[in-house]
Design an enzyme around this catalytic site. Structure first.
Site, PDB file in Angstrom:
ATOM      1  N   ASN A 126      -0.554  -9.076   2.578  1.00 19.17           N
ATOM      2  CA  ASN A 126      -1.653  -7.216   2.669  1.00 19.17           C
ATOM      3  C   ASN A 126      -3.038  -8.080   2.021  1.00 19.17           C
ATOM      4  O   ASN A 126      -4.037  -7.440   2.094  1.00 19.17           O
ATOM      5  CB  ASN A 126      -0.657  -7.071   2.611  1.00 19.17           C
ATOM      6  CG  ASN A 126       0.496  -5.873   3.219  1.00 19.17           C
ATOM      7  OD1 ASN A 126      -0.159  -5.286   3.697  1.00 19.17           O
ATOM      8  ND2 ASN A 126       1.040  -6.136   3.693  1.00 19.17           N
ATOM      9  N   GLU A 165       0.400  -2.019   8.733  1.00 19.43           N
ATOM     10  CA  GLU A 165       0.452  -0.622   8.821  1.00 19.43           C
ATOM     11  C   GLU A 165      -0.638   0.156   9.027  1.00 19.43           C
ATOM     12  O   GLU A 165      -0.055   0.946  10.086  1.00 19.43           O
ATOM     13  CB  GLU A 165       1.152  -0.062   7.071  1.00 19.43           C
ATOM     14  CG  GLU A 165       1.909   0.717   8.076  1.00 19.43           C
ATOM     15  CD  GLU A 165       3.250   1.395   6.290  1.00 19.43           C
ATOM     16  OE1 GLU A 165       3.627   2.219   6.544  1.00 19.43           O
ATOM     17  OE2 GLU A 165       3.434   0.364   5.870  1.00 19.43           O
ATOM     18  N   ARG A 166      -1.508   0.153   8.415  1.00 14.71           N
ATOM     19  CA  ARG A 166      -2.555   0.568   9.115  1.00 14.71           C
ATOM     20  C   ARG A 166      -2.538   1.099  10.536  1.00 14.71           C
ATOM     21  O   ARG A 166      -3.248   1.851  11.305  1.00 14.71           O
ATOM     22  CB  ARG A 166      -4.014   0.978   8.161  1.00 14.71           C
ATOM     23  CG  ARG A 166      -3.954   1.535   6.696  1.00 14.71           C
ATOM     24  CD  ARG A 166      -5.971   1.054   6.502  1.00 14.71           C
ATOM     25  NE  ARG A 166      -6.389   2.443   6.711  1.00 14.71           N
ATOM     26  CZ  ARG A 166      -7.381   1.343   7.589  1.00 14.71           C
ATOM     27  NH1 ARG A 166      -7.570   0.320   7.967  1.00 14.71           N
ATOM     28  NH2 ARG A 166      -8.668   2.772   7.982  1.00 14.71           N
ATOM     29  N   ARG A 167      -3.108  -0.003  11.165  1.00 15.24           N
ATOM     30  CA  ARG A 167      -3.028  -0.508  12.295  1.00 15.24           C
ATOM     31  C   ARG A 167      -2.455  -0.232  13.376  1.00 15.24           C
ATOM     32  O   ARG A 167      -2.492   0.806  14.542  1.00 15.24           O
ATOM     33  CB  ARG A 167      -3.476  -2.050  12.425  1.00 15.24           C
ATOM     34  CG  ARG A 167      -4.768  -2.964  12.471  1.00 15.24           C
ATOM     35  CD  ARG A 167      -4.932  -3.638  12.134  1.00 15.24           C
ATOM     36  NE  ARG A 167      -4.492  -4.327  10.827  1.00 15.24           N
ATOM     37  CZ  ARG A 167      -3.781  -5.799  11.022  1.00 15.24           C
ATOM     38  NH1 ARG A 167      -3.878  -6.723  11.582  1.00 15.24           N
ATOM     39  NH2 ARG A 167      -3.517  -5.906   9.254  1.00 15.24           N
ATOM     40  N   ARG A 218       0.541  -1.507   0.324  1.00 17.09           N
ATOM     41  CA  ARG A 218      -0.228   0.129   0.277  1.00 17.09           C
ATOM     42  C   ARG A 218       0.712   1.167  -0.191  1.00 17.09           C
ATOM     43  O   ARG A 218       2.359   1.234   0.622  1.00 17.09           O
ATOM     44  CB  ARG A 218      -0.648  -0.043   1.322  1.00 17.09           C
ATOM     45  CG  ARG A 218      -2.363   1.089   1.281  1.00 17.09           C
ATOM     46  CD  ARG A 218      -2.404   1.266   2.738  1.00 17.09           C
ATOM     47  NE  ARG A 218      -3.456  -0.209   2.802  1.00 17.09           N
ATOM     48  CZ  ARG A 218      -4.304  -0.192   2.597  1.00 17.09           C
ATOM     49  NH1 ARG A 218      -5.256   0.945   1.873  1.00 17.09           N
ATOM     50  NH2 ARG A 218      -5.249  -1.568   2.728  1.00 17.09           N
TER      51      ARG A 218
END
Length: 296
Positions: free
Chosen positions: A126, A92-94, A50
């Site tokens: 992912n 990575e968002r978390r 992402r």
């Protein structure tokens, strides 16, 4: 709590099954798979597929974490050169949202992964667990195919997806870079993109800017492209078309200006006047040139 690493002895499919089980049971996890790790001990994932993270979406997730805690752990592996730190594999968002929420630690599953398998695991994990943008997803598919020398059919089998879905998503990489960026920025949808990919690179930009400027639906875009292809070689009469919006936001104004600039690059007279792109023709040759760019 002492950590218990998930091993790769039975291959990637086995590790993903164990991770999935831990995801489903982490709220009452007793196996030791899910542990708390200090956030400052986690290094960014160098293989993150992402590329763009929406700030508003991250803030919403941060607020949820503040109120309810993290419901799904991230996936990490030890840094072989610095055992006090970990590399992020997935989530990575978390992780970013947890930092926004001012958390000192985060739930994680530690994977005992061989370095040569790290890239493959990061990509597959992912792809399976994150809502990737279609372009990021296509790039991830391409990396799996090129780095591991596997076919579309093998990628589909590994990810439990249809071969057609893999192939159609990969086709998005045939779009020119400007249009790919519009998809990454969520300015045009994957539905629009699937139609645009059938055009030449120059035509893709022209139609994409029209989609944004006129807020065209996928169905409208499909009709425009269909008419364009049907009328490419047909005789056209002298005429002009005015693209207009009574009220334009900043993105639409930028798109409209880009559209007019592209027309000018083809030697076609075009100008912006009161939120209108006015196209003027001096002869039949200019009309024919315009008809090859966009149907009249």
């Amino acid at each position: 709590m002492a950590k218990k690493s998930v091993g790769l002895g039975r291959g990637l499919s086995a590790i993903l099954e164990e991770v999935e089980e831990a995801y489903q049971n982490d709220l009452q996890d007793k196996s030791g798979l899910v542990i708390e790790i200090d956030i400052d001990r986690i290094k960014p994932n160098p293989l993150q597929p992402r590329k763009i993270f929406d700030d508003a979406s991250l803030q919403e997730l941060a607020t949820s974490i503040e109120e309810h805690g993290l419901l799904q752990p991230i996936l990490v592996c030890e840094d072989s050169k610095d055992t006090e730190h970990y590399f992020l594999i997935a989530g990575e968002r978390r992780l970013r949202a947890s930092k926004l929420a001012k958390k000192d630690s985060i739930k994680a599953i530690v994977v005992d992964v061989q370095e040569e398998k790290l890239r493959e695991l990061a990509l597959i994990e992912n792809i399976q667990r994150e809502d990737l943008n279609p372009i990021d997803l296509a790039r991830s598919y391409k990396e799996l195919i090129e780095d591991y020398g596997i076919t579309h059919e093998e990628v589909a089998k590994r990810l439990s997806k249809s071969r057609a879905q893999i192939t159609n998503t990969l086709r998005l990489l045939e779009l020119n870079p400007d249009v790919q960026n519009l998809i990454l920025e969520n300015k045009i949808s994957q539905g629009h993109a699937k139609i645009l990919v059938t055009l030449s690179k120059d035509e893709q930009s022209l139609v994409a800017n029209s989609v944004i400027g006129q807020k065209l639906s996928v169905h409208d875009t499909e009709k425009i492209v269909k008419n364009f292809k049907e009328n490419k070689d047909s005789k056209v009469s002298l005429s002009a078309k005015i693209y207009t919006q009574s009220s334009l936001n900043q993105d639409s104004i930028i798109a409209l200006n880009k559209y007019c600039d592209t027309l000018k690059s083809y030697g076609i007279k075009a100008k912006i006047q009161k939120n209108k792109c006015i196209v003027e023709f001096s002869n039949d040759e200019e009309v024919k040139k315009f008809s090859k760019i966009l149907p009249i």
